[in-house]
Motif scaffolding. Structure first.
Motif, PDB file in Angstrom:
ATOM      1  N   ILE A 192      -0.982  37.503 -50.036  1.00  0.00           N
ATOM      2  CA  ILE A 192      -0.251  36.992 -50.487  1.00  0.00           C
ATOM      3  C   ILE A 192       1.232  37.502 -50.846  1.00  0.00           C
ATOM      4  O   ILE A 192       1.082  38.556 -51.350  1.00  0.00           O
ATOM      5  CB  ILE A 192      -0.566  35.904 -51.930  1.00  0.00           C
ATOM      6  N   LYS A 193       2.358  36.983 -50.385  1.00  0.00           N
ATOM      7  CA  LYS A 193       3.814  37.549 -50.731  1.00  0.00           C
ATOM      8  C   LYS A 193       4.138  36.995 -52.259  1.00  0.00           C
ATOM      9  O   LYS A 193       4.593  36.179 -52.457  1.00  0.00           O
ATOM     10  CB  LYS A 193       4.859  36.892 -49.762  1.00  0.00           C
ATOM     11  N   TRP A 194       3.880  38.013 -53.097  1.00  0.00           N
ATOM     12  CA  TRP A 194       4.048  37.732 -54.684  1.00  0.00           C
ATOM     13  C   TRP A 194       5.473  37.701 -54.972  1.00  0.00           C
ATOM     14  O   TRP A 194       5.676  37.143 -55.918  1.00  0.00           O
ATOM     15  CB  TRP A 194       3.167  38.843 -55.390  1.00  0.00           C
ATOM     16  N   ASP A 195       6.280  38.198 -54.202  1.00  0.00           N
ATOM     17  CA  ASP A 195       7.725  38.236 -54.312  1.00  0.00           C
ATOM     18  C   ASP A 195       8.212  36.909 -54.049  1.00  0.00           C
ATOM     19  O   ASP A 195       9.678  36.585 -54.343  1.00  0.00           O
ATOM     20  CB  ASP A 195       8.496  39.137 -53.975  1.00  0.00           C
ATOM     21  N   LYS A 196       7.632  35.968 -53.326  1.00  0.00           N
ATOM     22  CA  LYS A 196       8.032  34.741 -52.869  1.00  0.00           C
ATOM     23  C   LYS A 196       7.818  33.397 -53.935  1.00  0.00           C
ATOM     24  O   LYS A 196       6.811  33.572 -54.593  1.00  0.00           O
ATOM     25  CB  LYS A 196       7.618  34.548 -51.482  1.00  0.00           C
ATOM     26  N   ASP A 197       8.637  32.633 -54.042  1.00  0.00           N
ATOM     27  CA  ASP A 197       8.510  31.584 -54.828  1.00  0.00           C
ATOM     28  C   ASP A 197       7.556  30.473 -54.373  1.00  0.00           C
ATOM     29  O   ASP A 197       6.662  30.001 -54.810  1.00  0.00           O
ATOM     30  CB  ASP A 197       9.852  30.767 -55.113  1.00  0.00           C
ATOM     31  N   GLN A 198       7.654  30.339 -52.935  1.00  0.00           N
ATOM     32  CA  GLN A 198       6.581  29.290 -52.397  1.00  0.00           C
ATOM     33  C   GLN A 198       5.266  30.400 -51.915  1.00  0.00           C
ATOM     34  O   GLN A 198       5.694  31.579 -51.585  1.00  0.00           O
ATOM     35  CB  GLN A 198       7.390  28.904 -51.138  1.00  0.00           C
ATOM     36  N   PHE A 199       4.377  29.457 -51.523  1.00  0.00           N
ATOM     37  CA  PHE A 199       2.983  30.148 -51.063  1.00  0.00           C
ATOM     38  C   PHE A 199       3.333  30.713 -49.699  1.00  0.00           C
ATOM     39  O   PHE A 199       3.241  29.827 -48.821  1.00  0.00           O
ATOM     40  CB  PHE A 199       1.720  29.148 -51.106  1.00  0.00           C
ATOM     41  N   GLU A 200       3.248  31.981 -49.547  1.00  0.00           N
ATOM     42  CA  GLU A 200       3.452  32.602 -48.114  1.00  0.00           C
ATOM     43  C   GLU A 200       2.487  33.708 -48.085  1.00  0.00           C
ATOM     44  O   GLU A 200       1.967  34.367 -49.089  1.00  0.00           O
ATOM     45  CB  GLU A 200       4.813  33.444 -47.888  1.00  0.00           C
ATOM     46  N   ILE A 201       1.888  33.798 -46.756  1.00  0.00           N
ATOM     47  CA  ILE A 201       0.814  34.852 -46.543  1.00  0.00           C
ATOM     48  C   ILE A 201       1.522  35.885 -45.522  1.00  0.00           C
ATOM     49  O   ILE A 201       2.124  35.711 -44.752  1.00  0.00           O
ATOM     50  CB  ILE A 201      -0.332  34.199 -45.880  1.00  0.00           C
ATOM     51  N   ASN A 202       1.252  37.047 -45.844  1.00  0.00           N
ATOM     52  CA  ASN A 202       1.587  38.061 -45.146  1.00  0.00           C
ATOM     53  C   ASN A 202       0.944  38.540 -43.749  1.00  0.00           C
ATOM     54  O   ASN A 202      -0.240  38.997 -43.716  1.00  0.00           O
ATOM     55  CB  ASN A 202       1.998  39.622 -45.619  1.00  0.00           C
ATOM     56  N   THR A 203       1.193  37.679 -42.615  1.00  0.00           N
ATOM     57  CA  THR A 203       0.493  37.808 -41.414  1.00  0.00           C
ATOM     58  C   THR A 203       0.522  39.010 -40.749  1.00  0.00           C
ATOM     59  O   THR A 203      -0.603  39.613 -40.153  1.00  0.00           O
ATOM     60  CB  THR A 203       1.133  36.742 -40.480  1.00  0.00           C
ATOM     61  N   ALA A 204       1.539  39.868 -41.035  1.00  0.00           N
ATOM     62  CA  ALA A 204       1.670  41.053 -40.464  1.00  0.00           C
ATOM     63  C   ALA A 204       0.591  42.179 -40.951  1.00  0.00           C
ATOM     64  O   ALA A 204      -0.134  42.890 -40.405  1.00  0.00           O
ATOM     65  CB  ALA A 204       2.921  42.143 -40.619  1.00  0.00           C
ATOM     66  N   LEU A 205       0.193  41.899 -42.223  1.00  0.00           N
ATOM     67  CA  LEU A 205      -1.050  42.586 -42.892  1.00  0.00           C
ATOM     68  C   LEU A 205      -2.245  41.983 -42.460  1.00  0.00           C
ATOM     69  O   LEU A 205      -3.080  42.881 -42.163  1.00  0.00           O
ATOM     70  CB  LEU A 205      -0.959  42.305 -44.599  1.00  0.00           C
ATOM     71  N   LEU A 206      -2.221  40.864 -42.042  1.00  0.00           N
ATOM     72  CA  LEU A 206      -3.842  40.297 -41.485  1.00  0.00           C
ATOM     73  C   LEU A 206      -3.935  40.943 -40.163  1.00  0.00           C
ATOM     74  O   LEU A 206      -5.037  41.454 -39.817  1.00  0.00           O
ATOM     75  CB  LEU A 206      -3.651  38.812 -41.393  1.00  0.00           C
ATOM     76  N   ALA A 207      -2.843  40.915 -39.331  1.00  0.00           N
ATOM     77  CA  ALA A 207      -2.970  41.453 -37.905  1.00  0.00           C
ATOM     78  C   ALA A 207      -3.126  42.960 -38.062  1.00  0.00           C
ATOM     79  O   ALA A 207      -3.873  43.563 -37.269  1.00  0.00           O
ATOM     80  CB  ALA A 207      -1.578  41.016 -37.384  1.00  0.00           C
ATOM     81  N   GLY A 208      -2.813  43.663 -38.884  1.00  0.00           N
ATOM     82  CA  GLY A 208      -2.696  45.001 -38.918  1.00  0.00           C
ATOM     83  C   GLY A 208      -4.266  45.231 -39.516  1.00  0.00           C
ATOM     84  O   GLY A 208      -4.673  46.234 -39.146  1.00  0.00           O
ATOM     85  N   THR A 209      -4.628  44.509 -40.320  1.00  0.00           N
ATOM     86  CA  THR A 209      -6.125  44.713 -40.634  1.00  0.00           C
ATOM     87  C   THR A 209      -7.106  44.607 -39.577  1.00  0.00           C
ATOM     88  O   THR A 209      -8.048  45.324 -39.407  1.00  0.00           O
ATOM     89  CB  THR A 209      -6.331  43.665 -41.847  1.00  0.00           C
ATOM     90  N   MET A 210      -6.703  43.757 -38.813  1.00  0.00           N
ATOM     91  CA  MET A 210      -7.556  43.350 -37.512  1.00  0.00           C
ATOM     92  C   MET A 210      -7.479  44.687 -36.700  1.00  0.00           C
ATOM     93  O   MET A 210      -8.481  45.018 -36.137  1.00  0.00           O
ATOM     94  CB  MET A 210      -7.354  42.004 -36.895  1.00  0.00           C
ATOM     95  N   ARG A 211      -6.281  45.044 -36.350  1.00  0.00           N
ATOM     96  CA  ARG A 211      -6.182  46.352 -35.538  1.00  0.00           C
ATOM     97  C   ARG A 211      -7.051  47.444 -35.862  1.00  0.00           C
ATOM     98  O   ARG A 211      -7.594  48.092 -35.328  1.00  0.00           O
ATOM     99  CB  ARG A 211      -4.553  46.758 -35.390  1.00  0.00           C
ATOM    100  N   GLY A 212      -6.754  47.583 -37.081  1.00  0.00           N
ATOM    101  CA  GLY A 212      -7.580  48.805 -37.812  1.00  0.00           C
ATOM    102  C   GLY A 212      -9.001  48.496 -37.839  1.00  0.00           C
ATOM    103  O   GLY A 212      -9.892  49.736 -37.494  1.00  0.00           O
ATOM    104  N   ASN A 213      -9.426  47.319 -37.863  1.00  0.00           N
ATOM    105  CA  ASN A 213     -11.143  47.316 -38.035  1.00  0.00           C
ATOM    106  C   ASN A 213     -11.598  47.327 -36.646  1.00  0.00           C
ATOM    107  O   ASN A 213     -12.675  47.922 -36.579  1.00  0.00           O
ATOM    108  CB  ASN A 213     -11.163  45.561 -38.590  1.00  0.00           C
ATOM    109  N   ARG A 214     -10.879  47.131 -35.490  1.00  0.00           N
ATOM    110  CA  ARG A 214     -11.405  47.180 -34.213  1.00  0.00           C
ATOM    111  C   ARG A 214     -11.232  48.385 -33.634  1.00  0.00           C
ATOM    112  O   ARG A 214     -11.230  48.726 -32.425  1.00  0.00           O
ATOM    113  CB  ARG A 214     -10.783  46.136 -33.305  1.00  0.00           C
ATOM    114  N   ASN A 215     -11.072  49.495 -34.364  1.00  0.00           N
ATOM    115  CA  ASN A 215     -10.794  50.931 -34.014  1.00  0.00           C
ATOM    116  C   ASN A 215      -9.577  51.145 -33.156  1.00  0.00           C
ATOM    117  O   ASN A 215      -9.839  51.761 -31.904  1.00  0.00           O
ATOM    118  CB  ASN A 215     -12.196  51.396 -33.577  1.00  0.00           C
ATOM    119  N   GLN A 216      -8.664  50.287 -33.154  1.00  0.00           N
ATOM    120  CA  GLN A 216      -7.270  50.348 -32.129  1.00  0.00           C
ATOM    121  C   GLN A 216      -6.398  51.338 -32.762  1.00  0.00           C
ATOM    122  O   GLN A 216      -6.143  51.394 -34.096  1.00  0.00           O
ATOM    123  CB  GLN A 216      -6.805  48.977 -32.186  1.00  0.00           C
ATOM    124  N   GLU A 217      -6.299  52.252 -32.119  1.00  0.00           N
ATOM    125  CA  GLU A 217      -5.008  53.296 -32.356  1.00  0.00           C
ATOM    126  C   GLU A 217      -3.708  52.875 -32.005  1.00  0.00           C
ATOM    127  O   GLU A 217      -2.614  53.315 -32.516  1.00  0.00           O
ATOM    128  CB  GLU A 217      -5.245  54.505 -31.336  1.00  0.00           C
TER     129      GLU A 217
END
Length: 306
Positions: free
Chosen positions: A198-223
């Protein structure tokens, strides 16, 4: 869901989700949600769940469980010390989180709300949101509640083992903020807390999609990409690119989730070729990244899926 949702409201709803029945007594809901309570009930984000039949009543240093009775149109209980004690309806009425509403709010924050109807894998605990493009990656998304419950965890594992092997891993978003960071999922599926995204600095509910994408890259052992985009290590595969190919890859990468027409790409990299495929062809054969990470719609539009 026609309008943006306040981040603070989602935060409070997630706390309600931590309870066993994802419910809250009306009196506390009115206090916690304030002016938003009426909006949430009108929008069916909170729905009338049930009326308590018993209440815990203080008795000196102890407490006893009293059964609720109905007398003269009012709810109450009988106490040996105080006799008949009336209990306001809002102290007995429970409201429950509407998970259909919550899943739609999460999907709206991911900008995927109109593409797929969530499927309940385990009613009120596990939802499959489908495969969606998050940043530059197509990602299977699963939302789970109550993951510390062994039954829920085993059900999730069984679903992942059946549907999400190493070639099609899922991103599991847990609503539980206290889940262990070291919880192990089968295959190469990845776990992330919604509260971390969650982007806690935002007034509206927003999700950090870059964090989600980065999580998947790291998980699949992608350099990932090397400096200058001359090479890419992804899912056990190694790709190398010529300088001109690297320029095209970098341009697509910087475009994020947007597509780019080949005319725009060719102009950007100052290529004399008429088709992008010609840039990625060698010895009469397309580059092995073609159609794998370099995607196209057959109408001249291109994007990356990594």
């Amino acid at each position: 869901m026609n309008k943006a949702t306040k981040r603070s409201v989602i935060d409070k709803l997630l706390k309600v989700c931590e309870t066993s029945e994802a419910s809250i007594i009306e009196k506390y809901a009115r206090t916690d949600f304030g002016d938003f309570f009426h909006e949430l009930t009108a929008d069916s984000a909170l729905v009338n769940f049930k009326t308590l039949k018993v209440v815990s009543v203080p008795d000196g240093d102890d407490e006893f469980v009293a059964e609720i009775e109905r007398r003269d149109g009012k709810n109450g209980y009988f106490s040996s010390a105080d006799g008949w004690v009336a209990v306001p309806d809002e102290d007995l009425t429970l409201y429950k989180v509407n998970f259909d509403w919550l899943m739609q709010a999460i999907m709206a924050a991911l900008d995927i709300a109109d593409r797929y109807k969530p499927k309940a894998v385990l009613e009120e605990y596990i939802w499959a949101l489908g495969q969606h493009r998050i940043e530059t990656r197509n990602t299977h998304i699963i939302v789970v509640r109550g993951l510390r419950n062994s039954t829920v965890f085993q059900e999730l594992k069984a679903h992942l083992e059946k549907h999400h092997q190493a070639k099609t891993p899922a991103l599991v978003i847990t609503l539980d903020p206290l889940i262990s960071e070291h919880l192990s999922l089968p295959n190469q599926n990845k776990l992330v807390k919604l509260t971390d995204a969650i982007k806690w600095d935002k007034d509206q509910f927003e999700i950090n999609t870059a964090l989600l994408a980065g999580t998947m890259r790291g998980n699949r052992n992608q350099e990932g990409f090397s400096s200058g985009f001359r090479s890419l290590s992804v899912n056990g595969e190694q790709y190398t690119f010529t300088p001109k190919q690297a320029e095209a890859i970098e341009f697509l990468y910087n475009a994020g989730s947007a597509t780019r027409h080949q005319d725009e790409i060719l102009a950007e990299i100052n290529s004399s070729q008429r088709k992008l495929l010609q840039v990625f062809r060698s010895g009469g054969k397309p580059h092995k990244a073609w159609g794998v990470i370099i995607k196209f719609d057959g109408k001249g539009n291109y994007w990356l899926e990594i």
